[in-house]
Design a protein around this motif. Structure first.
Motif, short mmCIF file in Angstrom:
data_model
loop_
_atom_site.label_atom_id
_atom_site.label_comp_id
_atom_site.label_asym_id
_atom_site.label_seq_id
_atom_site.Cartn_x
_atom_site.Cartn_y
_atom_site.Cartn_z
N ALA A 82 19.45 -1.37 -5.11
CA ALA A 82 19.06 -0.07 -5.65
C ALA A 82 18.79 -0.20 -7.15
CB ALA A 82 20.14 0.96 -5.39
N ILE A 83 17.72 0.45 -7.61
CA ILE A 83 17.34 0.40 -9.02
C ILE A 83 17.74 1.72 -9.68
CG2 ILE A 83 15.43 0.24 -10.65
CD1 ILE A 83 16.09 -2.40 -9.24
N TYR A 84 18.49 1.62 -10.78
CA TYR A 84 18.90 2.80 -11.52
C TYR A 84 17.87 3.08 -12.62
CZ TYR A 84 21.52 6.06 -14.38
OH TYR A 84 21.90 7.17 -15.09
N TYR A 85 17.49 4.36 -12.73
CA TYR A 85 16.53 4.74 -13.76
C TYR A 85 16.88 6.14 -14.28
CZ TYR A 85 14.43 7.84 -10.29
OH TYR A 85 14.24 8.84 -9.37
N GLU A 86 16.31 6.48 -15.43
CA GLU A 86 16.44 7.83 -16.00
C GLU A 86 15.06 8.24 -16.52
OE1 GLU A 86 19.45 7.68 -19.03
OE2 GLU A 86 21.06 7.14 -17.61
N GLU A 87 14.85 9.55 -16.65
CA GLU A 87 13.59 10.08 -17.16
C GLU A 87 13.85 11.01 -18.33
OE1 GLU A 87 10.45 11.13 -14.29
OE2 GLU A 87 12.02 10.98 -12.77
N TYR A 88 12.95 10.97 -19.30
CA TYR A 88 13.05 11.81 -20.48
C TYR A 88 11.67 12.40 -20.77
CZ TYR A 88 17.54 9.54 -21.19
OH TYR A 88 18.82 9.08 -21.01
N GLY A 89 11.61 13.71 -21.01
CA GLY A 89 10.36 14.35 -21.39
C GLY A 89 9.44 14.62 -20.21
N GLN A 90 8.29 15.18 -20.55
CA GLN A 90 7.28 15.52 -19.56
C GLN A 90 5.91 15.09 -20.07
OE1 GLN A 90 7.95 19.78 -19.23
NE2 GLN A 90 9.18 19.51 -17.38
N GLY A 91 4.97 14.96 -19.14
CA GLY A 91 3.62 14.55 -19.51
C GLY A 91 3.21 13.30 -18.76
N PHE A 92 2.24 12.58 -19.31
CA PHE A 92 1.76 11.36 -18.67
C PHE A 92 2.88 10.31 -18.72
CE2 PHE A 92 -0.73 7.44 -18.27
CZ PHE A 92 -1.50 7.77 -17.17
N PRO A 93 3.10 9.59 -17.61
CA PRO A 93 4.25 8.68 -17.54
C PRO A 93 4.09 7.38 -18.33
CG PRO A 93 3.06 8.68 -15.45
CD PRO A 93 2.42 9.71 -16.30
N ILE A 94 5.21 6.95 -18.93
CA ILE A 94 5.31 5.64 -19.57
C ILE A 94 6.51 4.94 -18.94
CG2 ILE A 94 5.59 4.32 -21.69
CD1 ILE A 94 4.65 6.70 -23.26
N LEU A 95 6.26 3.83 -18.25
CA LEU A 95 7.35 3.01 -17.71
C LEU A 95 7.72 2.00 -18.78
CD1 LEU A 95 9.18 2.08 -15.38
CD2 LEU A 95 7.28 0.64 -14.58
N THR A 96 9.03 1.89 -19.07
CA THR A 96 9.47 1.04 -20.18
C THR A 96 10.44 -0.03 -19.72
OG1 THR A 96 11.42 2.35 -20.83
CG2 THR A 96 9.27 3.08 -21.67
N PHE A 97 10.40 -1.16 -20.43
CA PHE A 97 11.27 -2.30 -20.15
C PHE A 97 12.02 -2.67 -21.43
CE2 PHE A 97 7.29 -3.19 -17.58
CZ PHE A 97 7.77 -2.58 -16.43
N ALA A 98 13.33 -2.53 -21.41
CA ALA A 98 14.15 -2.71 -22.60
C ALA A 98 14.33 -4.19 -22.95
CB ALA A 98 15.52 -2.07 -22.39
N PRO A 99 14.70 -4.47 -24.21
CA PRO A 99 14.99 -5.85 -24.61
C PRO A 99 16.33 -6.32 -24.04
CG PRO A 99 15.46 -4.36 -26.43
CD PRO A 99 14.85 -3.53 -25.33
N GLY A 100 16.64 -7.59 -24.31
CA GLY A 100 17.93 -8.13 -23.88
C GLY A 100 17.84 -9.21 -22.83
N GLY A 101 16.64 -9.75 -22.60
CA GLY A 101 16.50 -10.75 -21.54
C GLY A 101 16.86 -10.17 -20.19
N LEU A 102 17.49 -10.96 -19.33
CA LEU A 102 17.86 -10.47 -18.00
C LEU A 102 18.99 -9.44 -18.06
CD1 LEU A 102 17.67 -13.76 -15.89
CD2 LEU A 102 15.95 -11.97 -16.17
N ARG A 103 19.51 -9.20 -19.25
CA ARG A 103 20.52 -8.15 -19.45
C ARG A 103 19.86 -6.85 -19.89
NH1 ARG A 103 23.92 -10.86 -23.80
NH2 ARG A 103 21.88 -11.77 -24.24
N SER A 104 18.59 -6.70 -19.59
CA SER A 104 17.81 -5.53 -19.99
C SER A 104 18.29 -4.27 -19.27
CB SER A 104 16.33 -5.79 -19.66
OG SER A 104 15.57 -4.61 -19.76
N THR A 105 18.87 -3.35 -20.05
CA THR A 105 19.36 -2.08 -19.51
C THR A 105 18.92 -0.94 -20.42
OG1 THR A 105 21.43 -2.15 -20.77
CG2 THR A 105 21.44 -3.18 -18.58
N ILE A 106 19.07 0.27 -19.92
CA ILE A 106 18.75 1.47 -20.70
C ILE A 106 19.49 1.46 -22.03
CG2 ILE A 106 18.95 3.99 -20.74
CD1 ILE A 106 18.65 3.83 -17.61
N GLU A 107 20.76 1.04 -22.00
CA GLU A 107 21.57 1.07 -23.22
C GLU A 107 20.99 0.20 -24.33
OE1 GLU A 107 24.10 3.06 -24.16
OE2 GLU A 107 23.48 4.07 -22.32
N GLN A 108 20.26 -0.85 -23.96
CA GLN A 108 19.67 -1.71 -24.99
C GLN A 108 18.69 -0.95 -25.88
OE1 GLN A 108 20.88 -4.58 -25.58
NE2 GLN A 108 21.21 -5.82 -23.77
#
Length: 235
Positions: free
Chosen positions: A1-27
């Motif tokens: 299962a993939i955990y995700y969160e959404e912020y704002g409204q409008g045209f979508p932007i999918l984002t990938f955080a830094p941190g190598g394979l430790r890439s999480t929202i908190e990064q």
């Protein structure tokens, strides 16, 4: 299962955080990220942030197999867009987000209107023997994965980091990539400037920002990114 969160409204932007394979929202909220898409873009866009599979401290879980590679992660990203019913989006990513973006553009270019790879990770020259420090730290953070034997993890490391340049795609792919890209340069061993520079030279539709990490250059970069996204956002 993939955990995700959404912020704002409008045209979508999918984002990938830094941190190598430790890439999480908190990064995105930490010192690694000079630009946090949750706070910078959510006033005009639907910003989607996610924990990558099995990232340390993250909430996305999946088995680890010897065949895991960049396409495995791209399949997660595609599945998330499918789950959200999103046909087209922008991509924004930092560090490992660079290879993630390019892997996505190779797999499903028709879904991406424009992309912003910031400080893309990569390698110039031959790989050093053994695992990188970043990969070792990811392995130390793995919990509840008895299937992740040394042999399996060695295979994952080869699959992900054996290739040079951007890891997920070769230089030969870049001239075939028609998606407009705004590249923010890397400037250290894990994000070599020559990798970013080659992207700026080989991508057919590209803008390049060399200085962007702090102070006035950071504010200028934020303004350019917003203008770039706005230019390509469908009315």
């Amino acid at each position: 299962a993939i955990y995700y969160e959404e912020y704002g409204q409008g045209f979508p932007i999918l984002t990938f955080a830094p941190g190598g394979l430790r890439s999480t929202i908190e990064q995105w909220r930490g010192a690694l990220a000079p630009i946090n898409p949750m706070t910078e873009f959510a006033d005009r866009y639907r910003v989607i942030v996610m924990d990558q599979r099995n990232a340390t401290g993250g909430r996305s879980r999946a088995p680890i197999t010897a065949s895991d590679n960049w396409s495995t992660y791209t399949a997660d990203h595609i599945a998330l867009l499918d789950h959200l019913g999103i046909d087209r989006c922008h991509l924004y990513g930092q560090c490992i987000g660079g290879p993630f973006i390019m892997s996505f553009l190779k797999a499903q270019p028709q879904r991406v209107i424009c992309a912003v790879p910031a400080q893309p990770s990569g390698r110039v020259g031959p790989a050093k023997p053994g695992w990188s420090t970043s990969f070792e730290n990811w392995v130390k953070g793995l919990e509840g994965h008895p299937e992740a034997t040394k042999e399996v993890l060695d295979a994952v490391y080869r699959n992900m980091y054996g290739p040079d340049f951007l890891y997920s795609v070769s230089r030969d792919f870049l001239p075939t990539c028609k998606t407009p890209c705004l590249v923010l340069a890397g400037n250290d061993a894990n994000h070599p400037f020559p990798v970013s520079e080659d992207m700026s030279r080989l991508l057919p539709d590209v803008e390049f920002i060399v200085e962007w990490k702090s102070g006035e250059p950071l504010e200028a970069a934020k303004a350019r990114i917003k203008a770039f996204l706005a230019r390509y956002t469908p009315a």
